[in-house]
Motif scaffolding. Structure first.
Motif, mmCIF file in Angstrom:
data_model
loop_
_atom_site.group_PDB
_atom_site.id
_atom_site.type_symbol
_atom_site.label_atom_id
_atom_site.label_comp_id
_atom_site.label_asym_id
_atom_site.label_seq_id
_atom_site.Cartn_x
_atom_site.Cartn_y
_atom_site.Cartn_z
ATOM 1 N N MET A 1 0.849 -1.205 0.000
ATOM 2 C CA MET A 1 0.000 0.000 0.000
ATOM 3 C C MET A 1 0.878 1.246 0.000
ATOM 4 O O MET A 1 1.612 1.510 0.956
ATOM 5 C CB MET A 1 -0.893 -0.035 1.246
ATOM 6 C CG MET A 1 -1.473 1.319 1.663
ATOM 7 S SD MET A 1 -2.678 1.951 0.500
ATOM 8 C CE MET A 1 -3.466 3.214 1.482
ATOM 9 N N ASP A 2 0.828 1.990 -1.076
ATOM 10 C CA ASP A 2 1.685 3.160 -1.253
ATOM 11 C C ASP A 2 0.946 4.423 -0.811
ATOM 12 O O ASP A 2 0.251 5.069 -1.593
ATOM 13 C CB ASP A 2 2.090 3.238 -2.730
ATOM 14 C CG ASP A 2 3.111 4.331 -2.983
ATOM 15 O OD1 ASP A 2 3.210 5.262 -2.149
ATOM 16 O OD2 ASP A 2 3.801 4.255 -4.010
ATOM 17 N N VAL A 3 1.119 4.761 0.471
ATOM 18 C CA VAL A 3 0.422 5.915 1.045
ATOM 19 C C VAL A 3 0.730 7.198 0.273
ATOM 20 O O VAL A 3 -0.162 7.973 -0.049
ATOM 21 C CB VAL A 3 0.804 6.095 2.538
ATOM 22 C CG1 VAL A 3 0.192 7.358 3.106
ATOM 23 C CG2 VAL A 3 0.347 4.883 3.340
ATOM 24 N N GLY A 4 2.011 7.397 -0.040
ATOM 25 C CA GLY A 4 2.421 8.608 -0.738
ATOM 26 C C GLY A 4 1.723 8.768 -2.075
ATOM 27 O O GLY A 4 1.133 9.808 -2.375
ATOM 28 N N ALA A 5 1.798 7.721 -2.872
ATOM 29 C CA ALA A 5 1.196 7.768 -4.207
ATOM 30 C C ALA A 5 -0.307 8.006 -4.107
ATOM 31 O O ALA A 5 -0.882 8.760 -4.896
ATOM 32 C CB ALA A 5 1.480 6.468 -4.949
ATOM 33 N N ARG A 6 -0.899 7.366 -3.102
ATOM 34 C CA ARG A 6 -2.347 7.515 -2.969
ATOM 35 C C ARG A 6 -2.728 8.938 -2.591
ATOM 36 O O ARG A 6 -3.658 9.505 -3.149
ATOM 37 C CB ARG A 6 -2.878 6.515 -1.939
ATOM 38 C CG ARG A 6 -4.363 6.569 -1.774
ATOM 39 C CD ARG A 6 -4.975 5.222 -1.488
ATOM 40 N NE ARG A 6 -4.754 4.265 -2.542
ATOM 41 C CZ ARG A 6 -5.304 3.066 -2.572
ATOM 42 N NH1 ARG A 6 -6.097 2.678 -1.602
ATOM 43 N NH2 ARG A 6 -5.050 2.239 -3.569
ATOM 44 N N PHE B 1 -9.811 6.829 2.268
ATOM 45 C CA PHE B 1 -8.422 6.898 1.815
ATOM 46 C C PHE B 1 -7.838 5.507 1.633
ATOM 47 O O PHE B 1 -7.198 5.213 0.643
ATOM 48 C CB PHE B 1 -7.573 7.688 2.809
ATOM 49 C CG PHE B 1 -6.146 7.837 2.391
ATOM 50 C CD1 PHE B 1 -5.792 8.775 1.435
ATOM 51 C CD2 PHE B 1 -5.154 7.028 2.919
ATOM 52 C CE1 PHE B 1 -4.465 8.917 1.029
ATOM 53 C CE2 PHE B 1 -3.837 7.155 2.520
ATOM 54 C CZ PHE B 1 -3.492 8.108 1.572
ATOM 55 N N PHE B 2 -8.084 4.642 2.611
ATOM 56 C CA PHE B 2 -7.478 3.317 2.544
ATOM 57 C C PHE B 2 -8.247 2.348 1.655
ATOM 58 O O PHE B 2 -7.711 1.335 1.237
ATOM 59 C CB PHE B 2 -7.317 2.728 3.945
ATOM 60 C CG PHE B 2 -6.227 3.388 4.733
ATOM 61 C CD1 PHE B 2 -4.910 3.260 4.322
ATOM 62 C CD2 PHE B 2 -6.515 4.147 5.846
ATOM 63 C CE1 PHE B 2 -3.892 3.884 5.031
ATOM 64 C CE2 PHE B 2 -5.509 4.776 6.557
ATOM 65 C CZ PHE B 2 -4.194 4.650 6.150
ATOM 66 N N SER C 1 2.443 3.416 9.386
ATOM 67 C CA SER C 1 3.185 2.164 9.225
ATOM 68 C C SER C 1 3.187 1.348 10.512
ATOM 69 O O SER C 1 3.061 0.134 10.472
ATOM 70 C CB SER C 1 4.607 2.440 8.761
ATOM 71 O OG SER C 1 5.282 3.238 9.702
ATOM 72 N N SER C 2 3.301 2.003 11.668
ATOM 73 C CA SER C 2 3.334 1.199 12.886
ATOM 74 C C SER C 2 1.955 0.675 13.238
ATOM 75 O O SER C 2 1.815 -0.440 13.739
ATOM 76 C CB SER C 2 3.953 1.984 14.046
ATOM 77 O OG SER C 2 3.001 2.738 14.736
ATOM 78 N N LEU C 3 0.921 1.445 12.937
ATOM 79 C CA LEU C 3 -0.427 0.935 13.178
ATOM 80 C C LEU C 3 -0.687 -0.268 12.279
ATOM 81 O O LEU C 3 -1.227 -1.285 12.705
ATOM 82 C CB LEU C 3 -1.475 2.019 12.918
ATOM 83 C CG LEU C 3 -2.927 1.582 13.147
ATOM 84 C CD1 LEU C 3 -3.144 1.083 14.563
ATOM 85 C CD2 LEU C 3 -3.903 2.699 12.818
ATOM 86 N N LYS C 4 -0.252 -0.133 11.042
ATOM 87 C CA LYS C 4 -0.432 -1.235 10.091
ATOM 88 C C LYS C 4 0.302 -2.476 10.583
ATOM 89 O O LYS C 4 -0.224 -3.588 10.555
ATOM 90 C CB LYS C 4 0.083 -0.817 8.716
ATOM 91 C CG LYS C 4 -0.163 -1.851 7.641
ATOM 92 C CD LYS C 4 0.324 -1.351 6.286
ATOM 93 C CE LYS C 4 0.176 -2.441 5.236
ATOM 94 N NZ LYS C 4 0.688 -2.017 3.930
#
Lengths: 182, 182
Positions: free
Chosen positions: A1-6, A61-62, B45-48
């Motif tokens: 899961m690419d948080v930045g890209a999203r 978002f997720f 990231s840590s929650l994930k």
DNA sequence: TGTGAGTGTTCATTATATGTAACATTAAAC
DNA sequence: GTTTAATGTTACATATAATGAACACTCACA
């Protein structure tokens, strides 16, 4: 899961610059830059704050699929539907070959006497359905219901449940669960 | 949104101690303690990583309703279903009186000639349905499909779509959308 | 050819989260 | 009662994220 890209995709989709979003969200533009470049892993609170400028919830978002919507098939012909069997219960799953589904939409047939079993089912999500033909006995928690054609149900799948055909003809049910179980 | 309380509830629900979860997730017990007490706002990231020990996705974490499952009604009798009208299209919504629903499960009737309109529909989510009687013309994107009883569809609701009954009898459709639109 | 307003990036500082190792508390076993 | 192993909490050091102020770049406009 690419948080930045999203985040970048979501932001662009709403026609905002890093600075504009930063101003609306009450964070700094550099924070957004760093997040989008995956140089940092934002805290939940700062990501939430950032998204508030869109606005968008963390769930969205997720879960939102930013990826190109693949050329997935749209329709499923009656005669092409793949039949699955769980015991003597027949299930035809609509959209089975899709890559990701939020729901399991099904055409189920409960033969006379069929039963999901004494051991009650219980899982994440919600489910709904409508009886199209025959009669169905539905147990949810400690309650037992009897459904005829046109009758329907909707409950949290975490509640213990059981389906039985106690009638004298096959029971056909159109149902849906979320998330997709099948 | 109380991240700490939710993590604690989720963890307890799975019968794990802070240390046990910490070990499975590859974080330390103190991190979990701090998160649950809301002394910190964990990074995504840590929650994930923490949730991976459950296991549970971020989507689930943020969307799962930990609150007590209210004593919601379960079944809806055919004759009790409230009929709504959108133009000349009739929709009966299953579970309409529920407090929160993930889906809109519906029994729809498209009279001869009815149409959702030239202006294509487009919204968030996914939808699926099966024709029970009559015929239905479904347009998704630039494709036009004709469905007979037993035929079904599943597509992303963001794709422009339109429903029409171009046949010579009423069309009955059992459908479901997520999230709940109605 | 500037000039100015927009874009995203980077650096040093500050604020915050995480890891390590201790602590206090509880419940069961002997 | 004492021990033992489990629980959750806390203090301090370290690692990481967020801020604020620069930077380099593009594009439109004079």
């Amino acid at each position: 899961m690419d948080v930045g890209a999203r985040l970048k995709a979501v932001r662009k989709m709403h026609g905002l610059s890093q600075r504009e979003l930063a101003k609306r969200a009450g964070v700094t533009n550099s924070t957004i830059s760093m997040i989008e470049k995956n140089s940092v892993s934002p805290s939940v609170s700062s990501l939430k704050k950032t998204l508030s400028g869109i606005p968008m919830s963390l769930v969205e978002f997720f879960s939102t699929d930013i990826d190109v919507i693949a050329k997935e098939p749209v329709i499923y012909r009656a005669e092409e539907l793949l039949e699955m069997n769980a015991g003597d219960i027949s299930m035809k799953i609509i959209g089975k070959n899709r890559s990701n589904r939020a729901m399991s939409f099904m055409d189920e047939v409960y033969p006379v006497g069929s039963d999901t079993g004494e051991e009650m089912l219980s899982h994440e999500g919600e489910e709904a359905g409508m009886v199209v033909a025959g009669v169905l006995e539905l147990t949810v928690g400690h309650e037992v219901y009897h459904l005829s054609p046109g009758d329907s149900y909707y409950f949290e799948s975490s509640r213990p449940h059981r389906f039985r055909n106690t009638g004298e003809e096959d029971c056909r049910l159109i149902s849906c669960t979320t998330p997709a179980n099948f």
